[in-house]
Design a protein around this motif. Structure first.
Motif, PDB file in Angstrom:
ATOM      1  N   CYS A   1       0.714  -1.234  -0.065  1.00  0.00           N
ATOM      2  CA  CYS A   1       0.024   0.103   0.053  1.00  0.00           C
ATOM      3  C   CYS A   1       0.928   1.319  -0.078  1.00  0.00           C
ATOM      4  O   CYS A   1       1.968   1.306   0.112  1.00  0.00           O
ATOM      5  CB  CYS A   1      -1.012   0.005   1.261  1.00  0.00           C
ATOM      6  SG  CYS A   1      -0.060   0.062   2.685  1.00  0.00           S
ATOM      7  N   THR A   2       0.298   2.382  -0.118  1.00  0.00           N
ATOM      8  CA  THR A   2       0.876   3.541   0.092  1.00  0.00           C
ATOM      9  C   THR A   2       0.860   4.053   1.381  1.00  0.00           C
ATOM     10  O   THR A   2       0.127   3.512   2.418  1.00  0.00           O
ATOM     11  CB  THR A   2       0.085   4.658  -0.827  1.00  0.00           C
ATOM     12  OG1 THR A   2      -1.223   4.938  -0.124  1.00  0.00           O
ATOM     13  CG2 THR A   2       0.056   4.468  -2.273  1.00  0.00           C
ATOM     14  N   TYR A   3       1.798   5.112   1.823  1.00  0.00           N
ATOM     15  CA  TYR A   3       1.892   5.688   3.031  1.00  0.00           C
ATOM     16  C   TYR A   3       0.466   6.055   3.435  1.00  0.00           C
ATOM     17  O   TYR A   3       0.140   5.716   4.757  1.00  0.00           O
ATOM     18  CB  TYR A   3       2.901   6.609   3.265  1.00  0.00           C
ATOM     19  CG  TYR A   3       4.365   5.958   3.191  1.00  0.00           C
ATOM     20  CD1 TYR A   3       4.615   5.219   4.338  1.00  0.00           C
ATOM     21  CD2 TYR A   3       5.267   6.409   2.249  1.00  0.00           C
ATOM     22  CE1 TYR A   3       6.059   4.653   4.207  1.00  0.00           C
ATOM     23  CE2 TYR A   3       6.323   5.758   2.178  1.00  0.00           C
ATOM     24  CZ  TYR A   3       6.700   4.904   3.285  1.00  0.00           C
ATOM     25  OH  TYR A   3       8.367   4.461   3.571  1.00  0.00           O
TER      26      TYR A   3
ATOM     27  N   LEU B   1       5.397   4.008  -5.226  1.00  0.00           N
ATOM     28  CA  LEU B   1       4.596   4.833  -4.489  1.00  0.00           C
ATOM     29  C   LEU B   1       3.959   3.547  -3.259  1.00  0.00           C
ATOM     30  O   LEU B   1       3.758   4.030  -2.377  1.00  0.00           O
ATOM     31  CB  LEU B   1       3.409   5.346  -5.175  1.00  0.00           C
ATOM     32  CG  LEU B   1       3.382   6.582  -6.090  1.00  0.00           C
ATOM     33  CD1 LEU B   1       2.401   6.893  -6.717  1.00  0.00           C
ATOM     34  CD2 LEU B   1       3.938   7.694  -5.207  1.00  0.00           C
ATOM     35  N   LYS B   2       3.775   2.353  -3.674  1.00  0.00           N
ATOM     36  CA  LYS B   2       3.215   1.252  -2.952  1.00  0.00           C
ATOM     37  C   LYS B   2       4.379   0.612  -2.328  1.00  0.00           C
ATOM     38  O   LYS B   2       5.559   0.341  -2.973  1.00  0.00           O
ATOM     39  CB  LYS B   2       2.507   0.219  -4.000  1.00  0.00           C
ATOM     40  CG  LYS B   2       1.255   0.959  -4.338  1.00  0.00           C
ATOM     41  CD  LYS B   2      -0.007   0.165  -4.314  1.00  0.00           C
ATOM     42  CE  LYS B   2      -1.114   0.758  -4.896  1.00  0.00           C
ATOM     43  NZ  LYS B   2      -2.250   0.177  -4.337  1.00  0.00           N
ATOM     44  N   GLN B   3       4.168   0.514  -0.940  1.00  0.00           N
ATOM     45  CA  GLN B   3       5.271  -0.122  -0.086  1.00  0.00           C
ATOM     46  C   GLN B   3       5.031  -1.490   0.172  1.00  0.00           C
ATOM     47  O   GLN B   3       3.553  -1.797   0.607  1.00  0.00           O
ATOM     48  CB  GLN B   3       5.781   0.705   0.967  1.00  0.00           C
ATOM     49  CG  GLN B   3       5.945   2.143   0.828  1.00  0.00           C
ATOM     50  CD  GLN B   3       7.296   2.500   0.217  1.00  0.00           C
ATOM     51  OE1 GLN B   3       8.142   1.627   0.483  1.00  0.00           O
ATOM     52  NE2 GLN B   3       7.269   3.408  -0.756  1.00  0.00           N
TER      53      GLN B   3
END
Length: 102
Positions: free
Chosen positions: A38-40, A81-83
């Motif tokens: 997901c992103t932060y 962007l996604k971690q």
């Protein structure tokens, strides 16, 4: 409820591992290890939703997998962007006493 929340926030659940239950005093602790992507922003919203849950949920640890090797391997900025986030959490259930009233 957690998977529904993840779907609403467009978070990808990559893996979930339930761990053995542990009895701690008056509580039964059921730990899980989640791996999500997901992103932060999505992670923050997910944590806020966990906090609002009617269930008692503790977050013991979380790790964001964003080392330098990830930056070297990733082709585009959009991919960054996604971690990948590993979350160790547990649900707590109150154990009611089993005393008899005579």
């Amino acid at each position: 409820n957690m998977t529904e929340t993840m779907n609403n926030l467009e978070i990808t659940l990559m893996n979930v591992k339930p761990r053995p239950r542990v009895e701690q005093g008056n509580f039964l602790k059921t730990p899980y290890e989640l791996i999500i992507k997901c992103t932060y922003d999505q992670l923050g919203k997910f944590m806020a939703e966990i906090e609002r849950s009617p269930r008692i949920i503790t977050i013991n640890e979380f790790n964001v997998k964003n080392g330098i090797e990830r930056v070297k391997r990733t082709a585009t900025e959009e991919d960054l962007l996604k971690q990948v986030v590993e979350i160790h959490l547990a649900t707590l259930t109150l154990v009611k006493s089993k005393t008899k009233i005579i």
